[in-house]
Each structure stands twice: as structure tokens, then as C-alpha cells.
Motif scaffolding. Structure first.
Motif, PDB file in Angstrom:
ATOM      1  N   ILE A  68      44.399  35.839  38.213  1.00 19.48           N
ATOM      2  CA  ILE A  68      45.608  36.320  38.879  1.00 19.48           C
ATOM      3  C   ILE A  68      45.250  37.007  40.188  1.00 19.48           C
ATOM      4  CG2 ILE A  68      47.527  37.952  38.701  1.00 19.48           C
ATOM      5  CD1 ILE A  68      47.554  37.437  35.690  1.00 19.48           C
ATOM      6  N   GLN A  69      44.206  37.819  40.141  1.00 17.00           N
ATOM      7  CA  GLN A  69      43.756  38.540  41.329  1.00 17.00           C
ATOM      8  C   GLN A  69      43.377  37.577  42.450  1.00 17.00           C
ATOM      9  OE1 GLN A  69      40.390  41.042  40.455  1.00 17.00           O
ATOM     10  NE2 GLN A  69      40.019  41.580  42.601  1.00 17.00           N
ATOM     11  N   MET A  70      42.627  36.522  42.115  1.00 14.83           N
ATOM     12  CA  MET A  70      42.196  35.561  43.131  1.00 14.83           C
ATOM     13  C   MET A  70      43.378  34.775  43.698  1.00 14.83           C
ATOM     14  SD  MET A  70      39.041  36.131  43.594  1.00 14.83           S
ATOM     15  CE  MET A  70      39.513  37.835  43.247  1.00 14.83           C
ATOM     16  N   SER A  71      44.396  34.532  42.880  1.00 14.35           N
ATOM     17  CA  SER A  71      45.580  33.820  43.370  1.00 14.35           C
ATOM     18  C   SER A  71      46.253  34.607  44.488  1.00 14.35           C
ATOM     19  CB  SER A  71      46.571  33.589  42.217  1.00 14.35           C
ATOM     20  OG  SER A  71      46.026  32.730  41.250  1.00 14.35           O
ATOM     21  N   MET A  72      46.343  35.911  44.315  1.00 14.23           N
ATOM     22  CA  MET A  72      46.958  36.747  45.349  1.00 14.23           C
ATOM     23  C   MET A  72      46.054  36.873  46.571  1.00 14.23           C
ATOM     24  SD  MET A  72      48.794  39.785  43.128  1.00 14.23           S
ATOM     25  CE  MET A  72      47.329  40.233  42.181  1.00 14.23           C
ATOM     26  N   LEU A  73      44.774  37.152  46.317  1.00 12.45           N
ATOM     27  CA  LEU A  73      43.848  37.388  47.420  1.00 12.45           C
ATOM     28  C   LEU A  73      43.739  36.193  48.352  1.00 12.45           C
ATOM     29  CD1 LEU A  73      41.670  39.088  48.826  1.00 12.45           C
ATOM     30  CD2 LEU A  73      40.018  38.227  47.166  1.00 12.45           C
ATOM     31  N   PHE A  74      43.530  34.995  47.778  1.00 11.42           N
ATOM     32  CA  PHE A  74      43.270  33.843  48.641  1.00 11.42           C
ATOM     33  C   PHE A  74      44.538  33.174  49.152  1.00 11.42           C
ATOM     34  CE2 PHE A  74      39.120  34.571  46.850  1.00 11.42           C
ATOM     35  CZ  PHE A  74      38.332  34.464  47.993  1.00 11.42           C
ATOM     36  N   ALA A  75      45.678  33.489  48.550  1.00 15.32           N
ATOM     37  CA  ALA A  75      46.932  33.113  49.205  1.00 15.32           C
ATOM     38  C   ALA A  75      47.054  33.882  50.512  1.00 15.32           C
ATOM     39  CB  ALA A  75      48.119  33.414  48.291  1.00 15.32           C
ATOM     40  N   GLY A  76      46.678  35.164  50.470  1.00 11.06           N
ATOM     41  CA  GLY A  76      46.706  35.969  51.694  1.00 11.06           C
ATOM     42  C   GLY A  76      45.696  35.494  52.724  1.00 11.06           C
ATOM     43  N   VAL A  77      44.479  35.178  52.275  1.00  9.52           N
ATOM     44  CA  VAL A  77      43.439  34.716  53.202  1.00  9.52           C
ATOM     45  C   VAL A  77      43.847  33.397  53.854  1.00  9.52           C
ATOM     46  CG1 VAL A  77      41.065  33.864  53.336  1.00  9.52           C
ATOM     47  CG2 VAL A  77      41.579  35.928  52.007  1.00  9.52           C
ATOM     48  N   ALA A  78      44.339  32.449  53.054  1.00  9.73           N
ATOM     49  CA  ALA A  78      44.755  31.150  53.592  1.00  9.73           C
ATOM     50  C   ALA A  78      45.937  31.309  54.551  1.00  9.73           C
ATOM     51  CB  ALA A  78      45.123  30.204  52.457  1.00  9.73           C
ATOM     52  N   THR A  79      46.833  32.240  54.243  1.00 11.70           N
ATOM     53  CA  THR A  79      47.960  32.497  55.157  1.00 11.70           C
ATOM     54  C   THR A  79      47.461  33.043  56.488  1.00 11.70           C
ATOM     55  OG1 THR A  79      49.436  32.933  53.289  1.00 11.70           O
ATOM     56  CG2 THR A  79      50.133  33.756  55.436  1.00 11.70           C
ATOM     57  N   LEU A  80      46.462  33.929  56.442  1.00 14.05           N
ATOM     58  CA  LEU A  80      45.876  34.444  57.689  1.00 14.05           C
ATOM     59  C   LEU A  80      45.251  33.327  58.511  1.00 14.05           C
ATOM     60  CD1 LEU A  80      44.111  37.846  56.859  1.00 14.05           C
ATOM     61  CD2 LEU A  80      46.229  37.463  58.127  1.00 14.05           C
ATOM     62  N   MET A  81      44.640  32.354  57.838  1.00 11.16           N
ATOM     63  CA  MET A  81      44.085  31.200  58.566  1.00 11.16           C
ATOM     64  C   MET A  81      45.187  30.490  59.351  1.00 11.16           C
ATOM     65  SD  MET A  81      41.421  29.340  55.962  1.00 11.16           S
ATOM     66  CE  MET A  81      39.942  30.154  55.346  1.00 11.16           C
ATOM     67  N   GLN A  82      46.368  30.396  58.756  1.00 10.57           N
ATOM     68  CA  GLN A  82      47.475  29.704  59.417  1.00 10.57           C
ATOM     69  C   GLN A  82      48.035  30.526  60.577  1.00 10.57           C
ATOM     70  OE1 GLN A  82      48.130  26.709  58.999  1.00 10.57           O
ATOM     71  NE2 GLN A  82      48.363  26.048  56.885  1.00 10.57           N
ATOM     72  N   THR A  83      48.181  31.816  60.400  1.00  8.17           N
ATOM     73  CA  THR A  83      48.870  32.631  61.414  1.00  8.17           C
ATOM     74  C   THR A  83      47.941  33.121  62.515  1.00  8.17           C
ATOM     75  OG1 THR A  83      48.580  34.662  60.103  1.00  8.17           O
ATOM     76  CG2 THR A  83      50.579  33.379  59.731  1.00  8.17           C
ATOM     77  N   VAL A  84      46.726  33.557  62.144  1.00 10.89           N
ATOM     78  CA  VAL A  84      45.786  34.097  63.142  1.00 10.89           C
ATOM     79  C   VAL A  84      44.960  32.983  63.755  1.00 10.89           C
ATOM     80  CG1 VAL A  84      43.858  35.684  63.481  1.00 10.89           C
ATOM     81  CG2 VAL A  84      45.731  36.326  61.954  1.00 10.89           C
ATOM     82  N   THR A  85      44.613  31.972  62.945  1.00  6.90           N
ATOM     83  CA  THR A  85      43.803  30.794  63.287  1.00  6.90           C
ATOM     84  C   THR A  85      42.326  31.146  63.496  1.00  6.90           C
ATOM     85  OG1 THR A  85      43.996  30.791  65.716  1.00  6.90           O
ATOM     86  CG2 THR A  85      45.801  29.774  64.446  1.00  6.90           C
ATOM     87  N   ILE A  86      41.475  30.173  63.215  1.00  2.00           N
ATOM     88  CA  ILE A  86      40.037  30.271  63.468  1.00  2.00           C
ATOM     89  C   ILE A  86      39.632  28.972  64.143  1.00  2.00           C
ATOM     90  CG2 ILE A  86      37.751  30.600  62.450  1.00  2.00           C
ATOM     91  CD1 ILE A  86      39.130  31.815  60.004  1.00  2.00           C
ATOM     92  N   GLY A  87      39.525  28.976  65.471  1.00  2.00           N
ATOM     93  CA  GLY A  87      39.256  27.742  66.192  1.00  2.00           C
ATOM     94  C   GLY A  87      40.382  26.745  65.957  1.00  2.00           C
ATOM     95  N   PRO A  88      40.032  25.519  65.522  1.00  2.00           N
ATOM     96  CA  PRO A  88      41.079  24.516  65.265  1.00  2.00           C
ATOM     97  C   PRO A  88      41.787  24.702  63.920  1.00  2.00           C
ATOM     98  CG  PRO A  88      38.939  23.581  64.779  1.00  2.00           C
ATOM     99  CD  PRO A  88      38.680  24.964  65.331  1.00  2.00           C
ATOM    100  N   VAL A  89      41.304  25.634  63.109  1.00  6.06           N
ATOM    101  CA  VAL A  89      41.868  25.854  61.772  1.00  6.06           C
ATOM    102  C   VAL A  89      43.087  26.767  61.867  1.00  6.06           C
ATOM    103  CG1 VAL A  89      41.438  26.728  59.452  1.00  6.06           C
ATOM    104  CG2 VAL A  89      39.598  25.571  60.717  1.00  6.06           C
ATOM    105  N   GLY A  90      44.225  26.249  61.445  1.00 12.57           N
ATOM    106  CA  GLY A  90      45.455  27.033  61.478  1.00 12.57           C
ATOM    107  C   GLY A  90      46.429  26.510  62.504  1.00 12.57           C
ATOM    108  N   ALA A  91      47.716  26.649  62.200  1.00 13.32           N
ATOM    109  CA  ALA A  91      48.760  26.105  63.073  1.00 13.32           C
ATOM    110  C   ALA A  91      49.306  27.122  64.053  1.00 13.32           C
ATOM    111  CB  ALA A  91      49.909  25.573  62.217  1.00 13.32           C
ATOM    112  N   ALA A  92      48.929  28.405  63.910  1.00 13.18           N
ATOM    113  CA  ALA A  92      49.500  29.486  64.730  1.00 13.18           C
ATOM    114  C   ALA A  92      51.019  29.527  64.569  1.00 13.18           C
ATOM    115  CB  ALA A  92      49.105  29.329  66.197  1.00 13.18           C
ATOM    116  N   LEU A  93      51.456  29.297  63.347  1.00 15.81           N
ATOM    117  CA  LEU A  93      52.872  29.320  62.998  1.00 15.81           C
ATOM    118  C   LEU A  93      53.063  30.206  61.765  1.00 15.81           C
ATOM    119  CD1 LEU A  93      53.797  25.525  63.333  1.00 15.81           C
ATOM    120  CD2 LEU A  93      54.504  27.364  64.878  1.00 15.81           C
TER     121      LEU A  93
END
Length: 488
Positions: A68-93
Motif C-alpha cells: 500500500i505504501q509503495m502504491s502511494m509513493l510511486f504514484a506521486g513519483v510518476a506524477t512528478l515525472m509528468q509534471t516536472v519532467t526529466i529531459g524527454p520524460v514527462g509531458a509537462a502537463l
């Protein structure tokens, strides 16, 4: 909170706009509330399939808590990839990521009855499947032709149909109670909490607005939770025991369950990655259309797919499940009119904080299985409804009806026959190698492959002489409409 008091129309359509913090924080929390229950539910379902005990005194308690803990943690991490972006990773949306329901029918056969021992192969599949998913970002624009609404709608509908049984089992008292033949299974005392959740959720969805409507499932579960405490179904001692056994802070552990290469797991996760990638493309398009009234760019679609894949692979390393974009948050953006990715970043940080505090997971774990069943009935029913909605975009001529009929019959038939036989009994796939038997058992992958292949190889119109055989007893208006469609 409405768009009118947050910014100008131009600002609201800008993903880079940052509303005042006292307005951005509630909007970010609102995104978390919209997806919170859906995000942690797969972990509970997979743990149940593996045979984990749900009591606070169970030796499996720490493992369930960790999932359960990992479900919350990595949903947040993956969301940060989308919003903050890392190079080509993430849509900036403003894309909210969460644990995907689509992979549950693949994960259940991999862990069924194996306890912790089944998790090494599962997470090996998550990691490799996630890396494969990220590679789809380079070709996603060129493979979309192979996954039209006929295919994606069928697959999403099949996913929902594979899961609705879980909701009924949970609402009736849970799989352990069913397996043991407990008299409480299916009793009114078991069904009552689930029905309360369903009715409260429906009431809020239809008669409330704003935050209450968005958080309807979560509030419904909270009401069911309180009801169980009130009638003595959930003792206060169980809640306090779970709280006391949960740490105040804990970091994720890489390869906690090991890494095992399972061909069935790898193939299953890689094939479902196609479906997940197309779902994300639809969500990205929905966000840009609903929030900014424009089409998504190739860069945004590719970046979102990269983030889907790398977020999933990273989660798998630490014991998290596959991530995907959450469609309910797409609707929330259209409702609020706020396109700011920074608002979703705040929600992601909130998820990460929750994921680092196991006591949050400890409280989630105390939710009675019947209460969760009520929420699951609504959520999985909505998955089926989403698939039907996709199928509404299909031109229902004879060709497409044949593709749908054959794919659904084989896929759903395998699912019902193989998954519901008693242990040790013969089943329709018993002579296949282990890998193919596991892949076929869900029914979803066979249905998807058949639909994709038939859609690619069958001519656009079927021969006229097949009309009577295909349409069977259908006559009158239905048949004339199908014949009309063939000439469009």
C-alpha cells in the motif's frame, strides 16, 4: 473551487501558470482525493490473491502495508515525472499517475496462493514491462492505427468484466470467508456496509457538486467505515493495533522481494503496456482538449508515454505496481478549468509524503473488506462503462461485429472457464505450457490479440452472402442499419 476566482481564462489554459498557493494546495489535494481509493485498491486485491492475511496480527501484515505504501509513493513519483519532467520524460502537463487496474488480471494468476514467493516474478515483469512501455514512446504515434476504439474498447470492457467478480466477493464477505464456507458470507450483515457505500457514492455523484462529487467513492467508503465501527464489525482495538504496528516513517527498499525472470510475466506486462500506452494517449488528448481547447502535441504524447514506462519500472524496483494516467483526474481538469501542472505537482508531493508514512497505510488496511467491496463495485463497474463508451465510437457494421463477437467469446469464455474451476480439476488450457496457460487464463490477452489481428487482416467489408449467417435472428431496423453501414 471554481475557475472564476483563480485566474484569467488565458492563465487557466497555461500548464505553466501557478495559482496563489492558498488556492493551489486545495486544488492539488482535490486531485489526490479523486484518485486515492483507486490507487491503493490494486495492492489490496493482489495481496488478497496471494493469500496474505489481513488482520493486524497476521505475519503478512508488514507486507500488505508495504505494498500500500509503495502504491502511494510511486504514484506521486510518476506524477512528478509528468509534471516536472526529466529531459524527454514527462509531458509537462497536469497528468496524475496511479496504479493501473489494467494489469490486475495479469498479476492475479502470477501470485495466486503463492504468498510472498510469487512477488519476485511479478515485480520482475513490472520492471521489464515498464522499460518496454517506455520504448513505446518512440513509436506510439505510428502504432495507434493498430489499436482503434474497437480494440481498446473491447480490452477495457474485458478488464472491467474480469474484475467485477472481485467486487461481489468482497462485498459478500471476502474470499477467505467464501473459501472456508463461513455462514457470514453473503449475509445481510456482510452486504450492508457495501450497499451503504454504493448508495452514498451514487447519492453524492448525482446530487452533490464540486469536492463532494469528485470524492464520492472516498466519502462513501468513509461512511461505510464509520458504520462498521458503530455496529461493532470493526473494533476500535483493531484500528489502534494497526496504528501501533505501523511505523511513523519508512523508506522504500530496492528489490525487497527479489527479482525473477518469468516469461509469462514479461509477455503479459509487455502486451498490456500497449493498452496502457493508448489509454495514456487518450488521457493526454483529453487534458489538452478539455483544459486548453487544443490537440496534444507529439512531444507531449511521447513524453507522457516515457513517464508511464519509467515510472512503472522504477516502482517495480521498490515493490510498486504498474502506473498509468488516471482518467478521473482528466475529468476533474475539465470541471475546474485549471490546466496548471504545478497544482498536480502539489498533489504528487502529498502522495509521496503519504507513501513515506506507513501509518497512513496502516489505517487504509483496517478498511473492512465489505466496505472496500462497495467501492470496488462502483469503480470496476465504471471500468466496464468506460469500455462501452469507447465502443460507442465504433461503426457497427458486420465486419466489426464479427471481430468483437469472436474476440469477446474466446476471451470471456476462457476467463470464465479457466479461472473458475476448482484446484486440481481439468480446464480448457491444461495442455498448454505454463507460460501460455497463465497468459490465456485472464482472457484479456487472447481477446486483445485476436481483435488486433482480425482488425488488421480482415477486409473493410465482408462478402454480402455472409449477411444471413452473421446477423442471425436480427431483423428489421437493426439489419437495415448494418447494411447501410457497409456502404458508408
Amino acid at each position: 473551487m471554481t475557475a472564476s476566482n483563480i485566474g484569467t481564462p488565458e492563465q487557466l489554459r497555461d500548464p505553466n501558470y501557478f495559482p496563489a498557493i492558498y488556492r493551489a494546495v486545495p486544488l492539488g489535494v482535490q486531485h489526490v482525493l479523486a484518485m486515492f481509493v483507486s490507487n491503493v485498491t490494486p495492492a489490496i486485491i493482489v495481496a488478497g490473491a496471494a493469500g496474505f492475511g489481513f488482520g493486524s496480527n497476521s505475519p503478512d501484515f508488514p507486507e500488505l502495508l508495504y505494498l500500500i505504501q509503495m502504491s502511494m509513493l510511486f504514484a506521486g513519483v510518476a506524477t512528478l515525472m509528468q509534471t516536472v519532467t526529466i529531459g524527454p520524460v514527462g509531458a509537462a502537463l497536469p497528468i496524475v499517475q496511479g496504479t493501473s487496474f489494467a494489469f490486475i488480471p495479469i498479476m492475479i494468476p502470477l501470485v495466486a496462493g503463492k504468498g510472498v514467493d510469487g512477488l519476485a516474478a511479478l515485480f520482475g515483469g513490472v520492471i521489464i514491462g515498464g522499460l518496454f512501455h517506455s520504448l513505446l514512446g518512440t513509436v506510439i504515434g505510428r502504432i495507434r492505427f493498430a489499436l482503434p476504439p474497437l480494440v481498446t474498447g473491447l480490452v477495457v470492457t474485458m478488464i472491467g468484466l474480469a474484475l467485477v467478480k472481485v467486487g461481489i466477493e468482497y462485498a459478500a464477505g471476502g474470499v477467505p470467508a467464501k473459501a472456508s464456507g463461513a455462514e457470514s458470507y453473503g449475509s445481510l450483515s456482510s452486504w450492508a456496509p457495501a450497499l451503504i457505500v454504493v448508495f452514498v457514492t451514487l447519492g453524492l455523484k448525482f446530487f452533490a457538486r464540486g469536492m463532494l462529487s469528485v470524492s464520492a467513492v472516498l466519502i462513501g467508503i468513509l461512511v461505510g467505515y464509520v458504520y462498521c465501527i458503530f455496529v461493532g464489525k470493526l473494533p476500535i482495538e483493531a484500528i489502534s493495533g494497526s496504528w501501533e504496528r505501523s511505523a511513523a516513517f519508512a523508506l522504500p527498499q530496492p528489490f525487497k522481494y527479489g527479482f525473477e525472470f518469468s516469461l509469462a510475466a514479461v509477455i503479459g506486462f509487455c502486451l498490456m503496456a500497449f493498452v496502457s500506452a493508448v489509454e495514456t494517449v487518450g488521457d493526454v488528448s483529453g487534458i489538452t482538449k478539455g483544459g486548453a481547447n487544443r490537440e496534444a502535441t507529439d512531444r507531449e504524447i511521447e513524453g507522457a508515454t516515457y513517464a508511464d514506462g519509467f515510472g512503472t519500472a522504477l516502482a517495480g524496483i521498490f515493490g510498486g505496481f504498474p502506473n498509468t494516467s488516471f482518467s478521473q483526474n482528466v475529468g476533474l481538469i475539465a470541471m475546474t478549468g485549471v490546466m496548471s501542472r504545478h497544482v498536480v505537482t502539489i498533489g504528487a508531493i502529498f502522495l509521496i509524503i503519504c507513501g513515506l508514512i506507513p501509518k497512513v497505510g496502516g489505517i487504509i488496511r483496517t478498511v473492512p473488506i465489505e466496505v472496500l467491496g462497495g467501492g470496488v463495485i462502483v469503480m470496476f463497474g465504471m471500468v466496464v462503462a468506460a469500455g462501452v463508451s469507447m465502443l460507442s465510437d465504433v461503426t457497427w457494421n458486420r465486419r466489426n461485429m464479427v471481430i468483437f463477437a469472436v474476440s469477446l467469446s474466446i476471451g470471456l469464455g476462457l476467463q470464465l472457464e479457466v479461472m473458475n474451476v476448482a484446484p486440481g480439476s481439468a480446464n480448457a488450457l491444461q495442455h498448454l505450457p505454463d507460460t501460455l496457460r497463465i497468459l490465456g487464463a485472464s482472457g484479456i490477452l487472447p481477446a486483445a490479440l485476436i481483435a488486433i489481428v482480425l482488425n488488421l487482416i480482415l477486409p473493410e467489408t465482408l462478402a454480402d452472402e455472409a449477411t444471413e449467417e452473421v446477423s442471425g435472428g436480427m431483423a428489421g431496423h437493426g439489419r437495415s442499419e448494418m447494411m447501410k453501414d457497409d456502404h458508408v
